[in-house]
Design an enzyme around this catalytic site. Structure first.
Site, PDB file in Angstrom:
ATOM      1  N   LEU A  66     -10.199  67.359  21.224  1.00 23.11           N
ATOM      2  CA  LEU A  66     -10.064  68.357  20.163  1.00 23.11           C
ATOM      3  C   LEU A  66     -10.879  68.002  18.921  1.00 23.11           C
ATOM      4  O   LEU A  66     -10.791  68.690  17.905  1.00 23.11           O
ATOM      5  CB  LEU A  66      -8.587  68.557  19.819  1.00 23.11           C
ATOM      6  CG  LEU A  66      -7.745  69.117  20.983  1.00 23.11           C
ATOM      7  CD1 LEU A  66      -6.291  69.281  20.571  1.00 23.11           C
ATOM      8  CD2 LEU A  66      -8.315  70.441  21.478  1.00 23.11           C
ATOM      9  N   ARG A  90       0.673  66.078  11.220  1.00 25.85           N
ATOM     10  CA  ARG A  90       0.964  66.232   9.791  1.00 25.85           C
ATOM     11  C   ARG A  90       0.388  67.550   9.293  1.00 25.85           C
ATOM     12  O   ARG A  90      -0.582  68.087   9.867  1.00 25.85           O
ATOM     13  CB  ARG A  90       0.353  65.077   8.996  1.00 25.85           C
ATOM     14  CG  ARG A  90       0.989  63.734   9.287  1.00 25.85           C
ATOM     15  CD  ARG A  90       0.643  62.731   8.198  1.00 25.85           C
ATOM     16  NE  ARG A  90       0.681  61.369   8.677  1.00 25.85           N
ATOM     17  CZ  ARG A  90       0.552  60.293   7.903  1.00 25.85           C
ATOM     18  NH1 ARG A  90       0.361  60.449   6.603  1.00 25.85           N
ATOM     19  NH2 ARG A  90       0.597  59.092   8.413  1.00 25.85           N
ATOM     20  N   HIS A 131       9.742  58.251  10.001  1.00 25.77           N
ATOM     21  CA  HIS A 131      10.391  58.295  11.304  1.00 25.77           C
ATOM     22  C   HIS A 131      11.819  58.787  11.125  1.00 25.77           C
ATOM     23  O   HIS A 131      12.308  58.956   9.991  1.00 25.77           O
ATOM     24  CB  HIS A 131      10.372  56.925  11.983  1.00 25.77           C
ATOM     25  CG  HIS A 131       9.093  56.641  12.718  1.00 25.77           C
ATOM     26  ND1 HIS A 131       8.671  57.383  13.804  1.00 25.77           N
ATOM     27  CD2 HIS A 131       8.137  55.685  12.515  1.00 25.77           C
ATOM     28  CE1 HIS A 131       7.528  56.909  14.246  1.00 25.77           C
ATOM     29  NE2 HIS A 131       7.167  55.889  13.478  1.00 25.77           N
ATOM     30  N   ASP A 161      15.194  63.012  15.354  1.00 24.06           N
ATOM     31  CA  ASP A 161      14.198  63.361  16.364  1.00 24.06           C
ATOM     32  C   ASP A 161      14.685  64.449  17.316  1.00 24.06           C
ATOM     33  O   ASP A 161      13.946  65.398  17.620  1.00 24.06           O
ATOM     34  CB  ASP A 161      13.819  62.132  17.189  1.00 24.06           C
ATOM     35  CG  ASP A 161      12.773  61.264  16.507  1.00 24.06           C
ATOM     36  OD1 ASP A 161      12.254  61.671  15.447  1.00 24.06           O
ATOM     37  OD2 ASP A 161      12.472  60.175  17.012  1.00 24.06           O
TER      38      ASP A 161
END
Length: 383
Positions: A66, A90, A131, A161
């Site tokens: 990409l 991000r 995280h 998560d």
């Protein structure tokens, strides 16, 4: 019959944690999900054995560069044929790549563009690394996991998560797909783990307002191991059992089975001042037998009891075996798709694939011309 999302096409841009979990959930429900890996992740021909990462089950894998204009062009060609796209970069990365929401929706106005981040697409922290442990900290969740007098205890990475991240993204994408079916227009789904973790605390915000939850006293409330009737206890063999006998009738059953029905102190269930004393007494009591002995006495009753099991033990428990809660896919034990449907039964379509294992196959199946695909391999934009 196939799962409820059969006929839905989803592109997943490879990431870790919540993004793959959301893609797995959609795939388990019957969606055709293709995972786009970085071309650099291809190390050669795919091994014969399937991949180990259960989160990548159920979908084919293709590899595109990409950073190469032809790779981006190939991705946009796939976007034209997709119902949804999932990405976990991000903020701004997809835009700089030339495949941001404006570009993708310009190519496919009905596309649901799912974005998975920790902090969200805007805000002071938006561009910072983080995280699960950081997201649930800022969300006002982590502060309330732990025992009295001890530091906060991260609950693995289940809340940020998976519960507040991947599950929220999957829910948002399906909501977007339902709305697009009515309006004919796609949109961006901004799924942030800090938002999802915060919304999972909704009940406690309500309890705090009426004095049922003291946010300054971690481990001293009804549901955070403060109460003697809602905790885990160590048995004589080193294993643990759990009790959650909140309601009066269930608490009465707990007392009956433990021989404490006539004890005047235990009769005062909601006397907060007695909780530490009663917990100490239950600790001694439960330590007097093995976990199996307590199971023989209390399993299947209305005392709200269960043994605390490891993953391996859970897979062998008779209840989970009866429900087929865990399945084997290509020799790997793992949780079965959930939830269950009465007609459109979800299933795992295939074991985890390796990077680039299906690149040519997917590109052709999704309608790219053979000469275009050959050119992508020749230029290194596909592998």
């Amino acid at each position: 019959m196939a799962g409820p999302l059969t006929g839905t096409r989803v592109i997943e841009l490879a990431g870790i944690g919540p993004g793959p979990f959301a893609a797995m959930m959609l795939s388990d429900m019957g969606a055709e999900v293709i995972r786009v890996e970085r071309a650099q992740a291809v190390r050669g021909p795919a091994p014969d054995a399937p991949g180990w990462d259960v989160l990548q089950r159920g979908r084919r894998n293709l590899a595109l560069d990409l950073k190469h204009p032809d790779g981006v062009a190939a991705l946009l060609s796939l976007v034209e044929r997709a119902d949804a796209l999932l990405e976990g970069f991000r903020p701004g990365v997809m835009e700089r790549m030339g495949a941001g929401p404006d570009v993708c929706l310009g190519r496919n106005p009905k596309l649901v563009f799912g974005r998975m981040t920790g902090w969200g697409q805007e805000g002071p922290y938006a561009s910072a690394a983080g995280h699960d442990i950081n997201y649930i900290s800022l969300a006002g969740a982590l502060a309330h996991f732990g025992r009295l007098g001890e530091p906060p205890t991260p609950p693995l990475n289940m809340v940020g998560d998976f519960g507040g991240g991947g599950m929220l993204l999957a829910f948002g994408v399906v909501c977007g797909l339902l709305e697009a079916a009515r309006s004919g227009e796609g949109q961006v789904v901004d799924a942030a783990m800090v938002d999802g973790s915060a919304v999972m605390m909704s009940m406690f915000w309500g309890m705090k307002q009426v004095g049922f939850f003291d946010e300054t006293r971690r481990g001293d409330n009804l549901l955070d191991t403060g109460a003697h009737f809602y905790d885990v206890y160590r048995c004589s063999d080193g294993h643990y059992i759990s009790v959650g006998s909140i309601e009066p009738q269930f608490y009465a059953e707990l007392l009956r089975l433990t021989g404490l029905s006539e004890d005047p102190e235990f009769a005062l269930q909601m006397d907060h001042n007695l909780w530490p004393v009663l917990k100490g007494r239950l600790e001694k009591l439960f330590h007097s037998k093995t976990r199996d002995e307590w199971c023989a006495l209390m399993e299947g009753t209305d005392a709200c009891f269960a043994p605390v099991l490891t993953m391996s033990e859970a897979a062998e428990h008779p209840h989970n075996v009866a429900r087929q809660t865990f399945i084997d896919v290509a020799g790997t034990r793992q949780p079965a798709p959930a939830p269950r449907f009465s007609r459109t039964r979800p299933e795992v379509a295939r074991p985890p694939a390796h990077a680039g294992q299906h690149t040519r196959e997917v590109l052709l199946d999704w309608g790219l011309a053979a000469d275009v695909v050959d050119g992508l391999f020749a230029s290194g934009a596909a592998r």
